[in-house]
Motif scaffolding. Structure first.
Motif, PDB file in Angstrom:
ATOM      1  N   ASP A 267       0.788  -1.331   0.081  1.00 12.55           N
ATOM      2  CA  ASP A 267      -0.153  -0.105   0.148  1.00 12.55           C
ATOM      3  C   ASP A 267       0.980   1.351  -0.039  1.00 12.55           C
ATOM      4  O   ASP A 267       2.106   1.124  -0.229  1.00 12.55           O
ATOM      5  CB  ASP A 267      -1.023  -0.088   1.146  1.00 12.55           C
ATOM      6  CG  ASP A 267      -0.359   0.015   2.508  1.00 12.55           C
ATOM      7  OD1 ASP A 267       0.753   0.637   2.748  1.00 12.55           O
ATOM      8  OD2 ASP A 267      -0.868  -0.480   3.552  1.00 12.55           O
ATOM      9  N   GLY A 268       0.205   2.275   0.267  1.00 15.84           N
ATOM     10  CA  GLY A 268       0.956   3.673   0.060  1.00 15.84           C
ATOM     11  C   GLY A 268       2.207   4.150   0.953  1.00 15.84           C
ATOM     12  O   GLY A 268       3.157   4.723   0.740  1.00 15.84           O
ATOM     13  N   GLY A 269       1.971   3.195   2.109  1.00 17.72           N
ATOM     14  CA  GLY A 269       3.022   3.197   3.139  1.00 17.72           C
ATOM     15  C   GLY A 269       4.487   2.147   2.891  1.00 17.72           C
ATOM     16  O   GLY A 269       4.905   1.747   3.683  1.00 17.72           O
ATOM     17  N   GLU A 272       8.347   2.853   3.671  1.00 16.52           N
ATOM     18  CA  GLU A 272       8.713   2.880   5.247  1.00 16.52           C
ATOM     19  C   GLU A 272       9.011   1.512   5.400  1.00 16.52           C
ATOM     20  O   GLU A 272      10.007   1.278   6.092  1.00 16.52           O
ATOM     21  CB  GLU A 272       7.664   3.445   5.959  1.00 16.52           C
ATOM     22  CG  GLU A 272       8.183   3.585   7.442  1.00 16.52           C
ATOM     23  CD  GLU A 272       7.209   3.965   8.552  1.00 16.52           C
ATOM     24  OE1 GLU A 272       7.295   3.966   9.590  1.00 16.52           O
ATOM     25  OE2 GLU A 272       5.922   4.013   7.919  1.00 16.52           O
ATOM     26  N   VAL A 273       8.274   0.494   5.085  1.00 11.42           N
ATOM     27  CA  VAL A 273       8.393  -0.902   5.409  1.00 11.42           C
ATOM     28  C   VAL A 273       9.595  -1.451   4.638  1.00 11.42           C
ATOM     29  O   VAL A 273      10.433  -2.153   5.554  1.00 11.42           O
ATOM     30  CB  VAL A 273       6.983  -1.622   5.387  1.00 11.42           C
ATOM     31  CG1 VAL A 273       7.214  -3.208   5.561  1.00 11.42           C
ATOM     32  CG2 VAL A 273       5.909  -1.274   5.888  1.00 11.42           C
ATOM     33  N   CYS A 274       9.693  -0.993   3.453  1.00 10.69           N
ATOM     34  CA  CYS A 274      10.739  -1.577   2.763  1.00 10.69           C
ATOM     35  C   CYS A 274      12.153  -0.975   3.499  1.00 10.69           C
ATOM     36  O   CYS A 274      13.029  -1.632   3.632  1.00 10.69           O
ATOM     37  CB  CYS A 274      10.730  -0.999   1.367  1.00 10.69           C
ATOM     38  SG  CYS A 274      12.092  -1.403   0.217  1.00 10.69           S
ATOM     39  N   GLY A 275      12.059   0.298   3.778  1.00 13.79           N
ATOM     40  CA  GLY A 275      13.258   0.723   4.306  1.00 13.79           C
ATOM     41  C   GLY A 275      13.655   0.340   5.485  1.00 13.79           C
ATOM     42  O   GLY A 275      15.016   0.193   6.071  1.00 13.79           O
ATOM     43  N   THR A 276      12.750  -0.203   6.262  1.00  9.26           N
ATOM     44  CA  THR A 276      13.102  -0.586   7.663  1.00  9.26           C
ATOM     45  C   THR A 276      13.845  -1.951   7.425  1.00  9.26           C
ATOM     46  O   THR A 276      14.564  -2.408   8.138  1.00  9.26           O
ATOM     47  CB  THR A 276      11.941  -0.919   8.421  1.00  9.26           C
ATOM     48  OG1 THR A 276      11.171   0.532   8.660  1.00  9.26           O
ATOM     49  CG2 THR A 276      12.097  -1.443   9.785  1.00  9.26           C
ATOM     50  N   ALA A 277      13.164  -2.799   6.484  1.00  7.49           N
ATOM     51  CA  ALA A 277      13.943  -4.233   6.157  1.00  7.49           C
ATOM     52  C   ALA A 277      15.231  -3.911   5.763  1.00  7.49           C
ATOM     53  O   ALA A 277      16.057  -4.807   5.879  1.00  7.49           O
ATOM     54  CB  ALA A 277      12.924  -4.942   5.161  1.00  7.49           C
ATOM     55  N   LEU A 278      15.302  -3.017   4.664  1.00  9.60           N
ATOM     56  CA  LEU A 278      16.728  -2.711   4.137  1.00  9.60           C
ATOM     57  C   LEU A 278      17.793  -2.240   5.061  1.00  9.60           C
ATOM     58  O   LEU A 278      18.848  -2.892   5.269  1.00  9.60           O
ATOM     59  CB  LEU A 278      16.580  -1.656   3.365  1.00  9.60           C
ATOM     60  CG  LEU A 278      18.094  -1.239   2.312  1.00  9.60           C
ATOM     61  CD1 LEU A 278      18.599  -2.507   1.711  1.00  9.60           C
ATOM     62  CD2 LEU A 278      17.667  -0.054   1.402  1.00  9.60           C
TER      63      LEU A 278
END
Length: 287
Positions: A267-269, A272-278
């Motif tokens: 979704d639109g957020g 942020e989730v991707c950046g946290t995982a990275l």
């Protein structure tokens, strides 16, 4: 066996010499759900690999939804257990020259933990992960759940689609109506009926989705949960964390994403989730 597209991704990852990141999608989604993530990780110096489940539906959500409820779209092999799918991804990882990081969502998050427990991941991120074997408390089935009774052969032997109302309630409850409709049209596809039934029985210590919680070569693990997730609520994700945090060889962390539902990877957020995982993977892996 990996598809020709997956073989091409494996060859490319090996040619780059970079550390691969294998993205494992969950039920009712396709590998295309990771396209934006793959770009972010590639720009960070990794080699993304976005495989499908064995005999996945045709690319694109709309074509995969054309079959009637309870039947499998052409090209699917719906009666796949979590163990069979884990074996497929293990074979794929075996073709890589370097041990990858693995990122998974929903049942893909469970698969990421299975693969990490087998020593196949240098780091792993499990997002809204389906429950582990023997996990407590019991998973909470959302109202209007898409899976019927285990005894129903139409579920066990075919693909199970989501209606929009089911998708809106279970996946996209934390976004507005317009975004929920867009996500459904873009991403939602029928899914094998077996893995959800296995997840519902995960409290059984002899159920199939087994994770080696104490593996010496597991690698660091991050579990992520959406605050508003109705499919994998915090209690279920935290139970998986509690069962693995005692791994004395590698770090185990858990993080709750405020205001997020099960659609948090698409979704639109998503960024942020991707950046946290990275960021988590970069703490332990030098791209």
């Amino acid at each position: 066996m990996p598809s020709s597209f997956e073989h091409a991704q494996i060859r490319h990852a090996n040619l780059t010499g970079r550390i691969p990141v294998v993205f494992v999608h969950g039920l009712w989604l396709l590998p295309t759900s990771w396209e934006r993530w793959a770009q972010v990780f590639a720009e960070a110096g990794f080699a993304p690999v976005t495989p499908a489940w064995p005999s996945a539906p045709p690319a694109g959500a709309a074509p995969a939804r054309t079959a009637p409820a309870g039947t499998a779209p052409a090209g699917t092999a719906p009666a796949r257990t979590a163990g069979e799918v884990a074996g497929h991804f293990a074979d794929l990882i075996g073709g890589l020259d370097r041990r990858p990081a693995v990122v998974g969502h929903c049942t893909g998050g469970l698969l990421a933990q299975i693969l990490a427990g087998r020593g196949l991941a240098c780091a792993a991120v499990a997002i809204s992960p389906a429950p582990l074997q023997g996990a407590l408390p019991l998973p909470i089935s959302p109202p209007r759940a898409p899976v019927r009774a285990p005894a129903d052969p139409a579920v066990v032997g075919s693909a199970v689609p989501l209606t929009y109302d089911q998708f809106r309630h279970a996946f996209a409850n934390a976004v507005d109506e317009a975004e929920a409709e867009r996500l459904y049209e873009t991403f939602a596809v029928p899914a094998p009926g077996v893995p959800p039934l296995q997840a519902a029985a995960a409290f059984d210590p002899w159920s199939e989705p087994e994770v080696d919680r104490t593996a010496k070569d597991r690698g660091p693990l991050l579990l992520m949960s959406g605050e508003m997730d109705r499919i994998v609520p915090w209690a279920v994700a935290h139970a998986s964390y509690e069962s693995q945090v005692r791994n004395e060889h590698h770090l185990t962390e858990i993080l709750e994403m405020p205001g997020r539902g099960h659609s948090l990877t698409v979704d639109g957020g998503w960024r942020e989730v991707c950046g946290t995982a990275l960021t988590f993977i970069q703490r332990f892996v030098d791209a």
